[in-house]
Design a protein around this motif. Structure first.
Motif, mmCIF file in Angstrom:
data_model
loop_
_atom_site.group_PDB
_atom_site.id
_atom_site.type_symbol
_atom_site.label_atom_id
_atom_site.label_comp_id
_atom_site.label_asym_id
_atom_site.label_seq_id
_atom_site.Cartn_x
_atom_site.Cartn_y
_atom_site.Cartn_z
ATOM 1 N N GLN A 46 0.895 -1.155 0.000
ATOM 2 C CA GLN A 46 0.000 0.000 0.000
ATOM 3 C C GLN A 46 0.931 1.201 0.000
ATOM 4 O O GLN A 46 1.723 1.373 0.925
ATOM 5 C CB GLN A 46 -0.884 -0.026 1.247
ATOM 6 C CG GLN A 46 -2.050 0.910 1.201
ATOM 7 C CD GLN A 46 -3.165 0.390 0.302
ATOM 8 O OE1 GLN A 46 -3.312 -0.815 0.123
ATOM 9 N NE2 GLN A 46 -3.934 1.283 -0.243
ATOM 10 N N LEU A 47 0.859 2.016 -1.065
ATOM 11 C CA LEU A 47 1.764 3.145 -1.233
ATOM 12 C C LEU A 47 0.992 4.458 -1.262
ATOM 13 O O LEU A 47 -0.157 4.491 -1.693
ATOM 14 C CB LEU A 47 2.536 3.002 -2.549
ATOM 15 C CG LEU A 47 3.336 1.718 -2.699
ATOM 16 C CD1 LEU A 47 3.725 1.497 -4.147
ATOM 17 C CD2 LEU A 47 4.564 1.774 -1.829
ATOM 18 N N VAL A 48 1.634 5.525 -0.838
ATOM 19 C CA VAL A 48 1.046 6.865 -0.907
ATOM 20 C C VAL A 48 1.813 7.645 -1.968
ATOM 21 O O VAL A 48 3.039 7.725 -1.920
ATOM 22 C CB VAL A 48 1.127 7.578 0.457
ATOM 23 C CG1 VAL A 48 0.596 8.999 0.354
ATOM 24 C CG2 VAL A 48 0.365 6.788 1.516
ATOM 25 N N VAL A 49 1.061 8.186 -2.938
ATOM 26 C CA VAL A 49 1.659 8.994 -3.999
ATOM 27 C C VAL A 49 0.846 10.273 -4.173
ATOM 28 O O VAL A 49 -0.308 10.336 -3.777
ATOM 29 C CB VAL A 49 1.733 8.237 -5.352
ATOM 30 C CG1 VAL A 49 2.637 7.026 -5.255
ATOM 31 C CG2 VAL A 49 0.355 7.837 -5.830
ATOM 32 N N VAL A 50 1.461 11.275 -4.777
ATOM 33 C CA VAL A 50 0.779 12.526 -5.092
ATOM 34 C C VAL A 50 0.640 12.587 -6.606
ATOM 35 O O VAL A 50 1.631 12.436 -7.337
ATOM 36 C CB VAL A 50 1.569 13.743 -4.566
ATOM 37 C CG1 VAL A 50 0.894 15.038 -4.975
ATOM 38 C CG2 VAL A 50 1.707 13.663 -3.053
ATOM 39 N N ALA A 51 -0.601 12.774 -7.074
ATOM 40 C CA ALA A 51 -0.860 12.781 -8.511
ATOM 41 C C ALA A 51 -2.118 13.593 -8.809
ATOM 42 O O ALA A 51 -2.937 13.843 -7.916
ATOM 43 C CB ALA A 51 -1.031 11.352 -9.011
ATOM 44 N N SER A 52 -2.283 13.940 -10.065
ATOM 45 C CA SER A 52 -3.447 14.736 -10.452
ATOM 46 C C SER A 52 -4.614 13.884 -10.932
ATOM 47 O O SER A 52 -5.719 14.388 -11.101
ATOM 48 C CB SER A 52 -3.057 15.752 -11.533
ATOM 49 O OG SER A 52 -2.523 15.090 -12.657
ATOM 50 N N SER A 53 -4.392 12.574 -11.133
ATOM 51 C CA SER A 53 -5.475 11.694 -11.580
ATOM 52 C C SER A 53 -5.228 10.277 -11.069
ATOM 53 O O SER A 53 -4.109 9.937 -10.668
ATOM 54 C CB SER A 53 -5.553 11.672 -13.106
ATOM 55 O OG SER A 53 -4.426 11.000 -13.644
ATOM 56 N N ARG A 54 -6.262 9.455 -11.150
ATOM 57 C CA ARG A 54 -6.141 8.056 -10.745
ATOM 58 C C ARG A 54 -5.099 7.331 -11.611
ATOM 59 O O ARG A 54 -4.263 6.593 -11.106
ATOM 60 C CB ARG A 54 -7.501 7.357 -10.852
ATOM 61 C CG ARG A 54 -7.481 5.896 -10.430
ATOM 62 C CD ARG A 54 -8.869 5.268 -10.483
ATOM 63 N NE ARG A 54 -9.851 6.036 -9.738
ATOM 64 C CZ ARG A 54 -10.039 5.990 -8.432
ATOM 65 N NH1 ARG A 54 -9.290 5.193 -7.701
ATOM 66 N NH2 ARG A 54 -10.963 6.725 -7.847
ATOM 67 N N ASP A 55 -5.144 7.563 -12.924
ATOM 68 C CA ASP A 55 -4.192 6.900 -13.820
ATOM 69 C C ASP A 55 -2.756 7.280 -13.485
ATOM 70 O O ASP A 55 -1.861 6.426 -13.488
ATOM 71 C CB ASP A 55 -4.493 7.242 -15.283
ATOM 72 C CG ASP A 55 -5.767 6.577 -15.791
ATOM 73 O OD1 ASP A 55 -6.239 5.608 -15.150
ATOM 74 O OD2 ASP A 55 -6.289 7.024 -16.819
ATOM 75 N N GLU A 56 -2.517 8.558 -13.215
ATOM 76 C CA GLU A 56 -1.171 9.004 -12.855
ATOM 77 C C GLU A 56 -0.743 8.389 -11.520
ATOM 78 O O GLU A 56 0.407 7.966 -11.362
ATOM 79 C CB GLU A 56 -1.111 10.528 -12.772
ATOM 80 C CG GLU A 56 0.266 11.056 -12.449
ATOM 81 C CD GLU A 56 0.311 12.574 -12.299
ATOM 82 O OE1 GLU A 56 1.355 13.056 -11.817
ATOM 83 O OE2 GLU A 56 -0.667 13.264 -12.624
ATOM 84 N N ALA A 57 -1.669 8.320 -10.565
ATOM 85 C CA ALA A 57 -1.361 7.726 -9.260
ATOM 86 C C ALA A 57 -0.982 6.263 -9.406
ATOM 87 O O ALA A 57 -0.003 5.796 -8.808
ATOM 88 C CB ALA A 57 -2.551 7.880 -8.322
ATOM 89 N N VAL A 58 -1.735 5.530 -10.209
ATOM 90 C CA VAL A 58 -1.443 4.104 -10.418
ATOM 91 C C VAL A 58 -0.090 3.939 -11.108
ATOM 92 O O VAL A 58 0.708 3.073 -10.733
ATOM 93 C CB VAL A 58 -2.582 3.421 -11.207
ATOM 94 C CG1 VAL A 58 -2.174 2.031 -11.675
ATOM 95 C CG2 VAL A 58 -3.846 3.352 -10.353
ATOM 96 N N ALA A 59 0.194 4.768 -12.093
ATOM 97 C CA ALA A 59 1.479 4.670 -12.800
ATOM 98 C C ALA A 59 2.651 4.952 -11.861
ATOM 99 O O ALA A 59 3.655 4.228 -11.872
ATOM 100 C CB ALA A 59 1.503 5.628 -13.989
ATOM 101 N N LYS A 60 2.529 5.989 -11.039
ATOM 102 C CA LYS A 60 3.601 6.309 -10.092
ATOM 103 C C LYS A 60 3.783 5.181 -9.075
ATOM 104 O O LYS A 60 4.894 4.776 -8.776
ATOM 105 C CB LYS A 60 3.297 7.617 -9.358
ATOM 106 C CG LYS A 60 3.524 8.850 -10.170
ATOM 107 C CD LYS A 60 3.277 10.086 -9.317
ATOM 108 C CE LYS A 60 3.678 11.346 -10.036
ATOM 109 N NZ LYS A 60 3.531 12.543 -9.185
ATOM 110 N N ALA A 61 2.668 4.692 -8.544
ATOM 111 C CA ALA A 61 2.736 3.627 -7.544
ATOM 112 C C ALA A 61 3.311 2.349 -8.149
ATOM 113 O O ALA A 61 4.097 1.653 -7.504
ATOM 114 C CB ALA A 61 1.356 3.365 -6.952
ATOM 115 N N ARG A 62 2.929 2.037 -9.388
ATOM 116 C CA ARG A 62 3.453 0.830 -10.042
ATOM 117 C C ARG A 62 4.981 0.925 -10.183
ATOM 118 O O ARG A 62 5.697 -0.036 -9.915
ATOM 119 C CB ARG A 62 2.809 0.614 -11.405
ATOM 120 C CG ARG A 62 3.274 -0.679 -12.084
ATOM 121 C CD ARG A 62 2.619 -0.880 -13.435
ATOM 122 N NE ARG A 62 1.201 -1.088 -13.344
ATOM 123 C CZ ARG A 62 0.615 -2.281 -13.312
ATOM 124 N NH1 ARG A 62 1.335 -3.378 -13.350
ATOM 125 N NH2 ARG A 62 -0.698 -2.377 -13.241
#
Length: 94
Positions: A46-62
């Motif tokens: 379970q990761l915490v990321v800062v992003a402007s959209s769900r897709d960006e958040a998933v990409a950063k977390a991946r």
């Protein structure tokens, strides 16, 4: 920009040890993460990321998840689960 909590799991063909998941936990700690999977054929975080959209958040977390798994010397198994919840959704109870 919004904070997102993103959960991911990778699944493979053997049971993971306590030490392997502890190594993953150490690797994801810098991302505000926690690790799961002791005694199962899956490892997750379970990761915490800062992003402007769900897709960006998933990409950063991946990217963070894959890097952490490599750091922990875990097998490169396919990701089988992804869930993302924004800070706003969590506050609204969604």
């Amino acid at each position: 920009m919004t904070r997102w909590s993103v959960g991911m799991e990778a699944e493979g063909d053997r049971v993971l040890t306590h030490d392997e998941i502890l190594s993953l936990a150490d690797a994801v700690a810098a991302s505000g993460g926690i690790a799961t999977g002791i005694g199962t054929p899956r490892y997750g975080a379970q990761l915490v990321v800062v992003a402007s959209s769900r897709d960006e958040a998933v990409a950063k977390a991946r990217a963070d998840f894959v890097a952490a798994a490599r750091t922990a010397q875990l097998p490169e198994w396919p990701v089988v689960r992804v869930e993302a919840t924004s800070e706003d959704e969590d506050e609204d109870g969604v």
